[in-house]
Design an enzyme around this catalytic site. Structure first.
Site, PDB file in Angstrom:
ATOM      1  N   CYS A   3      55.178  77.906  28.648  1.00 25.24           N
ATOM      2  CA  CYS A   3      54.908  76.551  29.145  1.00 25.24           C
ATOM      3  C   CYS A   3      53.411  76.284  29.034  1.00 25.24           C
ATOM      4  O   CYS A   3      52.601  77.035  29.580  1.00 25.24           O
ATOM      5  CB  CYS A   3      55.383  76.395  30.586  1.00 25.24           C
ATOM      6  SG  CYS A   3      54.832  74.859  31.368  1.00 25.24           S
ATOM      7  N   CYS A   6      51.687  75.842  32.458  1.00 19.18           N
ATOM      8  CA  CYS A   6      51.571  77.131  33.147  1.00 19.18           C
ATOM      9  C   CYS A   6      50.409  77.918  32.545  1.00 19.18           C
ATOM     10  O   CYS A   6      49.665  78.594  33.271  1.00 19.18           O
ATOM     11  CB  CYS A   6      52.864  77.935  33.041  1.00 19.18           C
ATOM     12  SG  CYS A   6      54.172  77.427  34.183  1.00 19.18           S
ATOM     13  N   ASP A  29      43.153  64.832  30.200  1.00 17.35           N
ATOM     14  CA  ASP A  29      44.148  64.762  29.137  1.00 17.35           C
ATOM     15  C   ASP A  29      43.457  64.940  27.789  1.00 17.35           C
ATOM     16  O   ASP A  29      42.370  64.407  27.546  1.00 17.35           O
ATOM     17  CB  ASP A  29      44.880  63.416  29.189  1.00 17.35           C
ATOM     18  CG  ASP A  29      46.172  63.423  28.381  1.00 17.35           C
ATOM     19  OD1 ASP A  29      47.249  63.391  29.002  1.00 17.35           O
ATOM     20  OD2 ASP A  29      46.092  63.463  27.141  1.00 17.35           O
ATOM     21  N   ASN A  85      55.907  60.669  34.162  1.00 24.64           N
ATOM     22  CA  ASN A  85      57.041  60.466  33.263  1.00 24.64           C
ATOM     23  C   ASN A  85      58.091  61.531  33.524  1.00 24.64           C
ATOM     24  O   ASN A  85      57.772  62.717  33.610  1.00 24.64           O
ATOM     25  CB  ASN A  85      56.565  60.513  31.811  1.00 24.64           C
ATOM     26  CG  ASN A  85      55.677  59.338  31.466  1.00 24.64           C
ATOM     27  OD1 ASN A  85      55.943  58.210  31.874  1.00 24.64           O
ATOM     28  ND2 ASN A  85      54.605  59.594  30.728  1.00 24.64           N
ATOM     29  N   GLY A  91      59.708  59.316  27.997  1.00 21.09           N
ATOM     30  CA  GLY A  91      58.847  59.945  27.012  1.00 21.09           C
ATOM     31  C   GLY A  91      58.151  61.194  27.496  1.00 21.09           C
ATOM     32  O   GLY A  91      57.111  61.584  26.947  1.00 21.09           O
ATOM     33  N   HIS A  96      56.513  70.385  32.453  1.00 18.75           N
ATOM     34  CA  HIS A  96      55.917  70.925  33.682  1.00 18.75           C
ATOM     35  C   HIS A  96      55.361  69.691  34.375  1.00 18.75           C
ATOM     36  O   HIS A  96      54.511  68.993  33.812  1.00 18.75           O
ATOM     37  CB  HIS A  96      54.816  71.939  33.335  1.00 18.75           C
ATOM     38  CG  HIS A  96      54.107  72.551  34.506  1.00 18.75           C
ATOM     39  ND1 HIS A  96      53.897  73.917  34.621  1.00 18.75           N
ATOM     40  CD2 HIS A  96      53.528  71.996  35.596  1.00 18.75           C
ATOM     41  CE1 HIS A  96      53.227  74.175  35.731  1.00 18.75           C
ATOM     42  NE2 HIS A  96      52.980  73.024  36.345  1.00 18.75           N
ATOM     43  N   HIS A  98      53.659  66.656  35.867  1.00 18.28           N
ATOM     44  CA  HIS A  98      52.262  66.230  35.891  1.00 18.28           C
ATOM     45  C   HIS A  98      52.204  64.765  36.282  1.00 18.28           C
ATOM     46  O   HIS A  98      53.091  63.984  35.927  1.00 18.28           O
ATOM     47  CB  HIS A  98      51.576  66.460  34.538  1.00 18.28           C
ATOM     48  CG  HIS A  98      52.351  65.955  33.367  1.00 18.28           C
ATOM     49  ND1 HIS A  98      53.455  66.623  32.870  1.00 18.28           N
ATOM     50  CD2 HIS A  98      52.207  64.852  32.610  1.00 18.28           C
ATOM     51  CE1 HIS A  98      53.947  65.949  31.844  1.00 18.28           C
ATOM     52  NE2 HIS A  98      53.214  64.854  31.672  1.00 18.28           N
ATOM     53  N   HIS A 100      49.832  61.540  35.768  1.00 21.03           N
ATOM     54  CA  HIS A 100      48.703  60.964  35.044  1.00 21.03           C
ATOM     55  C   HIS A 100      47.897  60.097  36.008  1.00 21.03           C
ATOM     56  O   HIS A 100      48.467  59.256  36.706  1.00 21.03           O
ATOM     57  CB  HIS A 100      49.180  60.052  33.910  1.00 21.03           C
ATOM     58  CG  HIS A 100      49.991  60.723  32.843  1.00 21.03           C
ATOM     59  ND1 HIS A 100      49.474  61.038  31.610  1.00 21.03           N
ATOM     60  CD2 HIS A 100      51.292  61.119  32.812  1.00 21.03           C
ATOM     61  CE1 HIS A 100      50.416  61.590  30.855  1.00 21.03           C
ATOM     62  NE2 HIS A 100      51.529  61.652  31.560  1.00 21.03           N
TER      63      HIS A 100
HETATM   64  P1  5GP Z   1      53.854  63.268  29.085  1.00 20.87           P
HETATM   65  O1  5GP Z   1      54.078  62.598  27.754  1.00 20.87           O
HETATM   66  O2  5GP Z   1      54.714  64.499  29.229  1.00 20.87           O
HETATM   67  O3  5GP Z   1      53.970  62.332  30.265  1.00 20.87           O
HETATM   68  O4  5GP Z   1      52.329  63.710  29.107  1.00 20.87           O
HETATM   69  C1  5GP Z   1      51.853  64.878  28.504  1.00 20.87           C
HETATM   70  C2  5GP Z   1      50.368  64.706  28.325  1.00 20.87           C
HETATM   71  O5  5GP Z   1      49.811  65.965  28.049  1.00 20.87           O
HETATM   72  C3  5GP Z   1      49.984  63.774  27.160  1.00 20.87           C
HETATM   73  O6  5GP Z   1      49.233  62.672  27.669  1.00 20.87           O
HETATM   74  C4  5GP Z   1      49.167  64.679  26.243  1.00 20.87           C
HETATM   75  O7  5GP Z   1      48.048  64.014  25.689  1.00 20.87           O
HETATM   76  C5  5GP Z   1      48.731  65.797  27.173  1.00 20.87           C
HETATM   77  N1  5GP Z   1      48.542  67.070  26.518  1.00 20.87           N
HETATM   78  C6  5GP Z   1      49.348  67.648  25.582  1.00 20.87           C
HETATM   79  N2  5GP Z   1      48.875  68.862  25.234  1.00 20.87           N
HETATM   80  C7  5GP Z   1      47.731  69.047  25.972  1.00 20.87           C
HETATM   81  C8  5GP Z   1      46.794  70.128  26.048  1.00 20.87           C
HETATM   82  O8  5GP Z   1      46.921  71.180  25.393  1.00 20.87           O
HETATM   83  N3  5GP Z   1      45.760  69.974  26.905  1.00 20.87           N
HETATM   84  C9  5GP Z   1      45.589  68.829  27.661  1.00 20.87           C
HETATM   85  N4  5GP Z   1      44.526  68.784  28.463  1.00 20.87           N
HETATM   86  N5  5GP Z   1      46.466  67.811  27.616  1.00 20.87           N
HETATM   87  C10 5GP Z   1      47.522  67.911  26.767  1.00 20.87           C
HETATM   88 ZN    ZN Z   2      54.995  75.358  33.547  1.00 20.56          ZN
END
Ligand code: 5GP
Ligand code: ZN
Length: 112
Positions: A3, A6, A29, A85, A91, A96, A98, A100
């Site tokens: 993950c 993680c 991000d 999300n 999307g 894991h 999070h 935003h």
């Molecule tokens: P989701 O689409 O699941 O709501 O958001 C995932 C977020 O994780 C995206 O905004 C993406 O830019 C961010 N993200 C993906 N990989 C990484 C990473 O390796 N490091 C960081 N800091 N953010 C990441």
């Molecule tokens: Zn995790």
């Protein structure tokens, strides 16, 4: 299970950390969608907000409290948006939980 978040929580994958608490971590991000775009995670693995609120609602409260603290620390006095999300229709790409924290410009509503 592998993950990404993680890995960040463990310090194995680098991230720009902006705030840490005992149970949560906040980092920038990688692909920011606003001048301030920070992700807040629980240090422990939960797939999404539903999983955490079912298992431990107080822990979900910790995540939200850290998100608000980040917004204050980032000086988002003009307002900000908290988004978590959940699932495919939203999307969610990292499974894991999070939150935003988005701000620093007029964000518009509804989201696209
Ligand atoms: P989701 O689409 O699941 O709501 O958001 C995932 C977020 O994780 C995206 O905004 C993406 O830019 C961010 N993200 C993906 N990989 C990484 C990473 O390796 N490091 C960081 N800091 N953010 C990441
Ligand atoms: Zn995790």
């Amino acid at each position: 299970m592998s993950c990404l978040f993680c890995g960040i929580a463990a310090g194995d994958i680098p991230a720009t950390v902006v705030l840490e608490t005992g149970r949560t971590l906040a980092f920038r991000d990688l692909n920011p969608g606003a001048p301030t775009h920070v992700l807040v995670i629980p240090r422990d693995h939960y797939a999404d907000m539903a999983a955490l609120t079912d298992a431990d609602p107080a822990y979900a409260g910790d995540v939200l409290a850290t998100a608000v603290a980040v917004a204050r620390q980032e000086g988002l006095d003009g307002g900000y948006r908290l988004v978590s999300n959940t699932g495919d229709d939203a999307g969610q790409s990292v499974h894991h939980l999070h939150v935003h924290v988005l701000g620093g410009r007029s964000l518009g509503w509804p989201p696209g």
